[in-house]
Design an enzyme around this catalytic site. Sequence first.
Site, PDB file in Angstrom:
ATOM      1  N   ASN A 368     -36.065  16.914  -0.483  1.00  7.11           N
ATOM      2  CA  ASN A 368     -34.862  15.718  -0.832  1.00  7.11           C
ATOM      3  C   ASN A 368     -35.382  15.644  -2.443  1.00  7.11           C
ATOM      4  O   ASN A 368     -36.413  15.384  -3.451  1.00  7.11           O
ATOM      5  CB  ASN A 368     -35.465  15.035   0.369  1.00  7.11           C
ATOM      6  N   THR A 369     -34.366  16.387  -2.934  1.00  4.91           N
ATOM      7  CA  THR A 369     -34.037  16.168  -4.847  1.00  4.91           C
ATOM      8  C   THR A 369     -33.001  16.437  -5.086  1.00  4.91           C
ATOM      9  O   THR A 369     -32.221  16.654  -4.619  1.00  4.91           O
ATOM     10  CB  THR A 369     -35.257  18.000  -5.212  1.00  4.91           C
TER      11      THR A 369
END
Length: 565
Positions: A368-369
């Site tokens: 989750n970037t």
Amino acid sequence: MSPTETWRARAGTRFACEKRPAAGTRGMVVTNHPLASAAGAEMLAEGGNAVDGAIAALFALSVVEPMMVGLLGGGMAHLRLPDGTHTVIDGMATVASAARPDMFAPAEPGNPRNLEAVGRANAVGGLAVATPGNLKAWCEMLARFGTLPLADVMAPAIRHAERGYRATPYLAECVAEAAPDMARDPAIAEIYLPGGAPLRPGHRVVQGAYAETLRTVAREGAAALDGALGDAIAAGIARAGGIVSAEDVRGYRTIERAPLRGPYRDVEVLLPPPPAASGVHVLQMLNILSHHDLRALGFGTADTLHLLAECLKIAFADRAAASGDPAFVDVPVARLTSAAYGAERAALLDMTRAQAWGAGVAGAESPNTTHLTVADSEGRIVCATQTINSTFGARFLVHGTGMIPNNYLATFDPRPGRALSIAPGKRVTTSMSPMIVLREGKPAYALGMPGGLRIFGSVMQAMLNLVDHGMSLQEAVEAPRLWTQGDAVEIEPAFPEDVRAALAARGHTLSRLPHVGGGMCAIGFGADGAMEGAACWRADGTAIGVGGGLAREGVRFWPDSAGPR
């Protein structure tokens, strides 16, 4: 045949693109949210450069993509400057000074690939937070390489935080996934769980407290961390059970690093060095793949996918043995990236069967970037990957600030005595892969994406799509991907059944997933100065190109006559 027809003629897998590229000559902004891309394009339209646009987009992303990036996160930014020099700004988070190698108990002591701690204590809540680097990194990049005032660059972010924006279906899905954890913190639940239920697409997200924090930063810059804001961050983390102190926050420093560079076919590939694992292992895999004609093997064939899977397994075996902060771990960069080592590993490949690979040298991240790629007409490129680690980071708000802190301690090994073990001051190891590809010394492509451990293998596959298979930029970023770190091979549905069956027959255990990694953001550069931007279907990615320009000098409008008087 056109280049597209050529790759399709040889392919074992075919697919259709869902998005279309953008074109521009004065600049290009590609991010994973349309409002962030618009913020970056606004800076270019104002006369700013690519760095101004990138920082404006990052601040905007911290508002409209809050599950992915924030001021209390970390990241890697790869810059190319007009004189042709490259630099990497390492803004990765660091372990707090009060941390200990044994501060967490591993949930599965006998499984070295599982970094989860008992009770998820290293993933949710204050104890999971590492000292953030993003705010200092963004302000430093703007001051050194930008041209516009910080207040101008932050204006779009402040506007969206104060007035609100409409939640996309993508954001709503992320909220629903993280809802059980966020429900424990009334402040974050008030924003993302209105009425006690996850927000729905179209819901207007307003972040008043965060707007005030952004205004403070717009006035004071990173120096705000030396005053009340720094105190508030430390107090908020401590209130949630964390150990990051005000001294940790104020003492944080970015590090400027030289990128790693290596040849492949007719291009040169540049990527971040350690503590990023991406540069080392992409160059390592390219050295192995250079012994095979991927163009002739074809995109998405069983042979090509077998090679990719085996290379990924080799890279991850070496990554587990020798990756980390170079201030704490001796990473054998020269050995891993050498042509000789690539040839040594390539000679052991068997095209007929899958193998279990061990490390060839002695010696987990969240997907989750976010990522952005921005370029201007003067030759600047900003390729930056940023994150707060897991979706919504540590899943609480720092009281009174509206900021979501990272949960970066989840990426460290809770077992003492290992390369990724916790140590005070240690920088987070990352797979972030902001890649710039040169052809004859000039930029050809700049690309990157979110996706944790899946990042560098996926970015490499997109580069291979361009260089070996001759795909268009849009095709390259949207093409189906695979990934493995040695266990099951994750494979996207677009790969056909006959290809999957052929892989299984070679001994690969396949895991069919709806997607591998996150949304890729890429820019292609033409010899005539034209730029093309592309974003893929795996996120809300949007490319905005800036064309046209100012009026020709000496031109003005004469409404009352046929010419000058």
